[in-house]
Every structure is written in C-alpha cells, then in structure tokens.
Scaffold this active site. Structure first.
Site, PDB file in Angstrom:
ATOM      1  N   HIS A   1      31.663  51.582  46.971  1.00 44.22           N
ATOM      2  CA  HIS A   1      32.322  52.137  45.775  1.00 44.22           C
ATOM      3  C   HIS A   1      33.844  52.205  45.939  1.00 44.22           C
ATOM      4  O   HIS A   1      34.498  53.056  45.323  1.00 44.22           O
ATOM      5  CB  HIS A   1      31.792  53.545  45.464  1.00 44.22           C
ATOM      6  CG  HIS A   1      30.299  53.645  45.422  1.00 44.22           C
ATOM      7  ND1 HIS A   1      29.557  53.274  44.322  1.00 44.22           N
ATOM      8  CD2 HIS A   1      29.407  54.055  46.362  1.00 44.22           C
ATOM      9  CE1 HIS A   1      28.271  53.472  44.577  1.00 44.22           C
ATOM     10  NE2 HIS A   1      28.152  53.930  45.805  1.00 44.22           N
TER      11      HIS A   1
ATOM     12  N   SER B   1      59.368  38.561  41.985  1.00 46.88           N
ATOM     13  CA  SER B   1      59.545  39.025  40.621  1.00 46.88           C
ATOM     14  C   SER B   1      60.892  38.560  40.096  1.00 46.88           C
ATOM     15  O   SER B   1      61.875  38.488  40.838  1.00 46.88           O
ATOM     16  CB  SER B   1      59.467  40.556  40.578  1.00 46.88           C
ATOM     17  OG  SER B   1      59.967  41.060  39.358  1.00 46.88           O
TER      18      SER B   1
ATOM     19  N   LYS C   1      59.677  42.696  45.294  1.00 44.77           N
ATOM     20  CA  LYS C   1      58.279  42.320  45.108  1.00 44.77           C
ATOM     21  C   LYS C   1      57.893  41.052  45.866  1.00 44.77           C
ATOM     22  O   LYS C   1      58.654  40.107  45.955  1.00 44.77           O
ATOM     23  CB  LYS C   1      57.982  42.104  43.619  1.00 44.77           C
ATOM     24  CG  LYS C   1      58.107  43.337  42.758  1.00 44.77           C
ATOM     25  CD  LYS C   1      57.056  44.383  43.086  1.00 44.77           C
ATOM     26  CE  LYS C   1      55.669  43.936  42.717  1.00 44.77           C
ATOM     27  NZ  LYS C   1      55.512  43.703  41.263  1.00 44.77           N
TER      28      LYS C   1
END
Length: 461
Positions: free
Chosen positions: A156, A277, A283
């Site tokens: 999960h 980016s 980024k």
C-alpha cells in the site's frame, strides 16, 4: 495508379477512394518479407514444374535487384502503387518481362499479406526476446551486487518489512522472465506458413506447401485455407504480450519516479535519461520513466484497436483486416523503444544504499520481527501484535525507531523484552533469518541468482 485487379473494371476509381483503400504508406515496411516470400513461392513453382528454372532465376534475380535498389535509394516506393505487393510485382515485370507476370501463379494477395505479416511478426517476436534478455541480464547484475543492500519493502506504498535491493529487483526479473517465455509461446503457435492458401480455398495448381514452409523456416503449412488468410490471433497474442511488458515497465517506472523524488532519494538517474525545467534550474526530471509509463496506454490502445477490428469479421478475408498493420507497427515500435531505453537507464542508475537502509530503519519495518520475538518468548501472537502496535505508537510520538529505545523503556511494554531484542530486530537479522524459498535473505537470493543465471544460459527461442 498501379493495381493488380483492373481487368474487371471499365471505369477508374475515385482518387479519394484510391487513397482510402491504399496501404502502401505503411505496408512498405513489408518489402523484405514480400521479397523473401515471393522468392520462396517462385522456387516452389519451379520445383513443381509450374514455371521453368530459367523463369525462377529471372524472378529471383529481379526481386533481389529491386530490394537492393530500394535500400540504396535508387528506387522509391511511392503512392503510385496500391500496396507493397503491387509495387514489387509491377517493378519485377518491368525488369524481367513475362516471367514476372508468373510470380503470382497459385497465390492471392490474401495469403501473400498473411505471410508477410507472419514473417514480420515472427522477426519482431525474436527481436523483442533479445531486448527482454538484455533487460534480464541487467536486472541480474543488479541483483548480484545488492544481496546485502537493505531497503524497505512496501505494501500500500507503506513501509512494511525490510528486504534487499536484490530481492526487490528480483521481483521484476520474474515478471520479465515470464514476458520472455510468452514470446517463446507466441512464436511456437505462429510459426506455420499460410502461403498457398490462396484467396480462401487453396488452388488447383499442384503446390508443395510443405516445401514452401521449409524454405521460409516454418514448422509446416497452416491446415485450413480460410483460417490461414483470416487469422490474426498470433498478432493479438503478440500485442497482448507487449501490453504486459509495458505494464511491467510502467510499474517499474513508477517506482523509479518515486525513488528519484526528494523525499526518497533512493536513486540518481543518469543525466542521459533526465531533463531539466525551462523555469526551475534545480530540477532533474525522470522524463524517460514518465514517458514509458505514459506510452503504456498507447500500446493498450493498439491492442484494443486490433481486438475491436477483428471482433465482427466473418470468414474469410475482409478489407477491415488492413487495419491490423498500423496498430501492430505502433505497438511493436513503442514497446521496443521503451524496453531499450528503460534497460539503458536502469544500467546507468546509481543506488543510494545509505538512504535505502536509513529508510528501512525509520519505517518500523522490523515491527513484525519484534512481535515474533515476543511470540518466541511465549506470548500469543495476537497479544504480541497489540504490544508492538502500542510500542510503535510510542516511538512515533518520540520520533524514534524501536531500536533507539532503552531496554527499561521496552520492558515497560513487556517484561519479556531482554537485551537480545536489539539483535533480533536488526535489519540484518530481519532479512537474514528469512530462509524459505523466495525470501530475501542473501543465502536464498544467491541460490535464486544461480537459478536465473542458468535460465538465461539455457533459454532458446
């Protein structure tokens, strides 16, 4: 406009209808398969004395010269022709004369295109098997190097129990191993030759279909001429298998994306497989993994397109089946590119082992082992489960791991705790004592690695 069927017609076809009907823009990919099939057919016709040896020689040499000229850029495949079959036959007649007019004896475009697609798909199945083998070799190398690289295992998306990187990657080895075995199964079922089935009912010419199949490396001829020209099951199987490959790649991509995030920092993706980016200079984006994940839906769509095309077609051949090609080509190209790029990205991936181990330590992944410790000391498991649950809640409040608590603090939850608890719930112990087949301990993993290494050495398509 060059076509093979003009004798029945007195008028010319509407230009829009011609373009709508034509398949040359995409079935030109079949040139090599069409040449190979035509050469085998001519060789069989000569063997059966349906054409002469000299005619066979002219046809074969003419076909080879056309293929050579196209590859060299001396001859262009244009929209003047309806399909690759008319292109090849028209150019063959131009080069060798009347002998070229005999190449289609005992053959229909229906069994001709069925052969081309089967030859093409067989080659792509073999290519996909090679790509999957490369993936498995890469995964096995990672497994060999990381039998003691500890990390959290998840359910999960919650930290669950400690495993090793070798064990985690080993799960993907099993997935892609099944994919490889599916390619073998598909090739086995598809490897029968439809050439000689004619339009749908065979031919009155004394063809030797076994010989044609042998020349083209098939196991033998297909056994029903109607099914021969209308069967695309093997293509549906192939696209279904590619969809499964893409599903596995997508799952793995999702994990790489998560592991690459600032919150996890489990991996560093090589610059060759990342982008930046346009506005945020800090980024480094996992674009290849994200695109692989995105393109999975595209391959699913190709499979659904083919299934939908085939679902309402009566026997035997219908023009609808021309729609099989673009969907198949797109799925094959997409899956091939994704598998190649993902394997290369994986091969250059750097694993931050310290971050992985620290994450396992701070995620209470040893809680089950702590409960098992109390069970061994005599406490019923359900009671032990409750004790460790309260203990974890206490650690969450204190922002610490179970291992960080002093023995007196542990005893406040149960007098059964003793100094040996620290060894019992260490990552090494939690992993190493799991010795059943398929478990993550290094001892078991090394045996699994040996089994998988033997599989790769012995596998034959």
């Amino acid at each position: 406009m060059a076509q093979l069927w003009g004798g029945r017609f007195t008028g010319s076809i509407n230009e829009l209808a011609w373009n709508f009907n034509a398949s040359i823009s995409f079935d030109k990919r079949f040139l090599e398969q069409d040449v190979r099939g035509s050469k085998a057919h001519a060789t069989m016709l000569a063997k059966q004395n349906i054409i002469s040896e000299e005619e066979k020689k002219l046809i074969t040499e003419g076909l080879d010269s056309i293929l050579e000229d196209v590859k060299a850029g001396k001859l262009e495949i244009t929209s003047k022709y309806e399909d690759i079959h008319s292109f090849l036959e028209a150019n063959l007649i131009d080069r060798v004369g009347d002998a070229g007019k005999k190449v289609h004896t005992g053959r229909s475009r229906n069994d001709q295109v069925a052969l081309d697609m089967r030859l093409y798909a067989r080659g792509e199945v073999e290519h996909m098997a090679d790509l999957l083998n490369n993936m498995l070799v890469t995964l096995l190398d990672i497994m060999k190097a990381n039998t003691e690289t500890y990390m959290p295992g998840f359910t999960h998306l919650q930290k669950a129990q400690p495993v090793t990187l070798a064990h985690h990657v080993g799960a993907y080895f099993e997935m892609f191993k099944r994919d490889l075995l599916r390619m073998k199964d598909i090739r086995e079922r598809m490897n029968y030759c439809p050439l000689g089935a004619g339009a749908l009912a065979g031919t009155t010419y004394p063809l030797d279909r076994d010989y044609t199949a042998e020349l083209l490396d098939f196991y033998g001829p297909t056994l029903n001429s109607m099914d021969s020209v209308s069967d695309r099951d093997y293509l549906i199987e192939f696209l279904a298998a590619l969809s499964t490959v893409m599903m596995h790649l997508s799952r793995f991509s999702e994990e790489i994306i998560i592991w690459n995030s600032n919150e996890y920092r489990f991996v560093d993706i090589d610059d060759a497989y990342s982008t930046g980016s346009s506005i945020m200079p800090q980024k480094k984006n996992p674009d290849i993994a994200e695109l692989v994940r995105g393109k999975t839906g595209r391959v699913y769509g190709d499979l659904m397109s083919l299934l939908t095309t085939m679902k309402g077609i009566p026997l035997a051949y219908n023009k609808d089946m021309q729609e099989d090609k673009e969907a198949a080509f797109d799925a094959i190209d997409t899956a091939s590119n994704c598998l190649t790029l993902f394997t290369d990205m994986l091969r250059t991936l750097k694993f931050n082992k310290e971050n992985m181990e620290k994450s396992a330590m701070m995620g209470f992944t040893n809680a089950t082992d702590a409960a098992d410790y109390l069970v061994v000391k005599g406490m019923p498991f359900r009671d032990a489960h409750s004790v460790i649950g309260r203990l974890v809640l206490h650690c969450i409040d204190k922002k610490c791991a179970i291992d960080d608590l002093k023995i007196d603090e542990l005893k406040s939850f149960s007098e059964l705790f003793d100094e040996d608890i620290y060894d019992a719930i260490s990552l090494e112990t939690c992993v190493n004592k799991r010795l059943t087949v398929g478990a993550p301990s290094p001892v078991v993993m090394k045996k699994v690695i040996d089994v998988n290494e033997a599989f790769l050495k012995e596998f034959k398509l």
